[in-house]
Every structure is written in structure tokens, then in C-alpha cells.
Scaffold this motif. Structure first.
Motif, short mmCIF file in Angstrom:
data_model
loop_
_atom_site.label_atom_id
_atom_site.label_comp_id
_atom_site.label_asym_id
_atom_site.label_seq_id
_atom_site.Cartn_x
_atom_site.Cartn_y
_atom_site.Cartn_z
N GLU A 240 -62.38 32.78 -36.59
CA GLU A 240 -63.40 31.85 -36.07
C GLU A 240 -63.06 31.38 -34.66
O GLU A 240 -63.95 31.12 -33.85
N ARG A 243 -62.97 35.04 -29.61
CA ARG A 243 -64.23 35.43 -28.98
C ARG A 243 -64.83 36.61 -29.74
O ARG A 243 -64.16 37.23 -30.58
N PHE A 244 -66.08 36.95 -29.44
CA PHE A 244 -66.72 38.12 -30.02
C PHE A 244 -65.93 39.38 -29.64
O PHE A 244 -65.57 39.59 -28.49
N LYS A 265 -68.45 37.90 -35.56
CA LYS A 265 -67.30 37.97 -34.65
C LYS A 265 -66.89 39.40 -34.31
O LYS A 265 -66.26 39.63 -33.28
N PRO A 267 -64.45 41.33 -35.26
CA PRO A 267 -63.05 41.32 -34.80
C PRO A 267 -62.40 42.69 -34.90
O PRO A 267 -62.72 43.50 -35.78
#
Length: 341
Positions: A240, A243-244, A265, A267
Motif C-alpha cells: 500500500e 507507488r504504482f 498497485k 507491484p
């Protein structure tokens, strides 16, 4: 510190003392055993052990065991010692002082002697004490693998969980070498330590408003990268905070991650498994451990990296069992080192 290079197998003892786990148990109770001296294969060297560094993994497996082990099992993964037997022309040579992280699938190194493949070790520079070298392998190499996986470079913002832990201490220093802005968590009494190591911002992990305070300091963009050594819900929280398309290196098993979080996200998730080099039978990865060990030793010898504080543990089953309890509790900062010589 070199030994007489005329040492031959016939001059070595036939048996050795070792600290063994009779079977996994919650109390991490260990025993002292008399075992036969290891017999080396062609590319292995026999080492007289000086120090063994203890790790949280040692405590974890003393409690739960490991699927590849047969019992009784000699525990211990990080070793420093002097080569006392090696085939002619093999490097390292008899008398060399070496450091390595041993195979999780094989017998451990908490014994007076141990064998190890020659290509997975590093020779210790004269300026680095053996006890200091014993603090380096598992934590130092895990930090390096994590930083490489998340491709830390100059200008990146990185969040390192548990900065006062051994992995965290190495990660902070190597991340600063690469030009990153380092954010970390630590208990209040360890804030001074992690700032000395180079952390730009330190947060109390007990703080109920931790995420709010991090965002107030970092800004809305989120971290470029994270090293997560805690796992569980902490991993979810750290994603969370990214960053994207941020990068995260996880040292623990992944929790269940909600699809919505993954879509939002996106990740890039990496898993750090130092033991995987052995479990996957990857010769390349095992040789790379030697390269990482050399890098750690050179940085310590040159004063570029400050190793964790050492706590010496006596070579007996009761003292080592107590030390493993401390590894689980996490109520200390530094590395516990078993002294054999």
C-alpha cells in the motif's frame, strides 16, 4: 593465522564434537554429540571451525524442523574457519581462513569441523577478525540479493523494514552506497543506530499512525522499492505504501494478497531465498554466494560497511539453545556468534 601446510588427514582426529537437534521441539532443546569427521569429495575442503553466526532461521528450524533433514541434525549455517584439508591445487588452500553460508539441506556447521564446496567460500582478508566475518554471510547476502532484485539505483526511495536487524543494517548501508533515499523502522532506542548507518528517515514501528507519518514525510508518490523482512500483514501494508508498479523484495512467505490491491498497485514482487542456491542445485548461484561474500568482506575491510554488534555465545548446547530463544524473541540488536576455538 595460517596453519602448518603439512597438515594431512592422518593427523586430524577421527571424531568431533557437534551441537545437534535430536528432533524439532518448541523449547529448541539441543544436544552435544560425538560424530565422525566429515569425508570430503574432490571439490570440497575440510575446515576447522572458529565461529558460527546464529540466524533467525536456525531458531525457526530448531522448532519446526526442515523437510530435507534427517535426525539428529547438526544445526548452523554461517561459518568461519581455517582450511585443514584440501586436494593439491584446490583453492582455497590449507591454512586459508574462509567464510561461507552452508547448504540448508546438508549437515550444519555447529561442529568442530565441517566440509564445504571450494567454489562457495571466500578467503577472509587479514584485517577482518574471524568473529566479525561470522556476522556477515546470511544477513549480508540476503540484503545484497534483495537490493539487486529490486534494482536500487541513485535517487530511488526505499523503505527497509526492521532497520536495526542484521539484514536491515546491511541493507541501509548498501542502499546508501547506491545513492538511494532510505526510510526505515526501528524501536525508539535504535533510532540513533540506524541514522548512524545512513537512514534518512526513521519511524517507530510501534506507532499507531505509522502509515500517516510515513506519507507525511515521503509525500503522496509512494516508495519506489521496499525490503520486507517481516511478512504477513506487514507485506500488505508495505505494498500500500509503494507507488504504482513499485518493487518489493520479501524475505518471508507471501500472505494472501487481495486481487484489488494487486490490480491497483501492480507491484513487482521478488522473493529472497539464500538457501535456494543449494536447494535448487544451482552451481551458478552457489558461486555467486562466494562473490557476494567477497564483496561483504572487502567493504568491511575498507571501512565502508559497519558490521552488526557481536554477542559471543559459548559452544555448548544449553547456551546455544538460550541464544536461539533470543533469535525468536527479537529483543536484541546485533548478531550472536558461537565461539568454538
Amino acid at each position: 593465522m595460517a596453519l602448518n601446510e603439512s597438515i594431512q588427514l592422518g593427523e586430524l582426529p577421527k571424531t568431533m564434537k557437534a551441537i545437534v537437534l535430536e528432533k524439532p521441539n518448541e523449547q529448541m532443546q539441543l544436544s552435544t554429540a560425538e560424530l565422525a569427521l566429515p569425508q570430503c569429495d574432490e571439490n570440497e575442503v575440510l575446515v576447522k571451525i572458529e565461529y558460527v553466526g546464529l540466524n533467525p532461521l536456525d531458531a525457526q528450524f530448531a522448532k519446526a524442523g526442515f523437510c530435507k533433514w534427517q535426525y539428529p541434525h547438526t544445526i548452523g549455517l554461517d561459518a568461519v574457519g581455517i582450511v585443514v584439508q584440501a586436494n593439491k591445487g584446490l583453492f582455497p588452500s590449507i591454512g586459508d581462513r574462509i567464510m561461507w553460508h552452508s547448504s540448508l539441506a546438508q549437515q550444519g556447521v555447529l561442529s568442530e569441523y565441517a566440509k564445504v564446496p571450494n567454489y562457495s567460500v571466500s578467503v577472509i582478508p587479514d584485517g577482518v577478525p574471524s568473529s566479525t566475518a561470522a556476522t556477515l554471510p546470511c544477513a549480508g547476502m540476503s540484503a545484497l540479493i534483495a537490493l539487486n532484485k529490486i534494482q536500487i539505483s541513485e535517487g530511488d526511495t526505499i523503505f527497509i523494514e526492521a532497520g536495526a536487524g542484521a539484514v536491515g543494517q546491511f541493507a541501509i548501508q548498501f542502499a546508501k552506497q547506491r545513492g538511494a533515499d532510505v526510510f526505515t523502522t526501528a524501536s525508539k532506542h535504535n533510532h540513533k543506530l540506524v541514522k548512524k548507518l545512513g537512514a534518512d528517515a526513521v519511524f517507530d514501528y510501534h506507532d499507531k499512525k505509522l502509515c500517516e507519518n510515513i506519507r507525511a514525510t515521503l509525500g503522496p508518490q509512494g516508495f519506489d522499492a521496499v525490503i520486507d523482512s517481516i511478512g504477513g500483514e506487514t507485506t500488505v501494508r508495505n505494498i500500500e505504501l509503494m507507488r504504482f508498479c513499485g518493487r518489493i523484495a520479501c524475505l518471508k512467505t507471501l500472505p494472501v494478497l487481495a486481487p484489488e490491491l494487486m490490480f491497483r498497485k501492480a507491484p513487482n514482487i521478488s522473493i529472497v531465498s539464500l538457501g535456494g542456491a543449494w536447494l535448487a542445485n544451482s552451481l551458478c548461484a552457489q558461486q555467486h554466494m562466494s562473490f557476494m561474500s567477497k564483496l561483504l568482506l572487502e567493504n568491511v575491510a575498507d571501512g565502508k560497511i559497519i558490521p552488526p554488534e557481536q554477542f559471543i555465545v559459548d559452544f555448548n548446547d544449553v547456551c546455544i539453545s538460550r541464544a536461539l530463544e533470543k533469535q525468536i524473541s527479537g529483543n536484541f540488536t546485533g548478531k550472536q556468534i558461537v565461539k568454538l576455538q
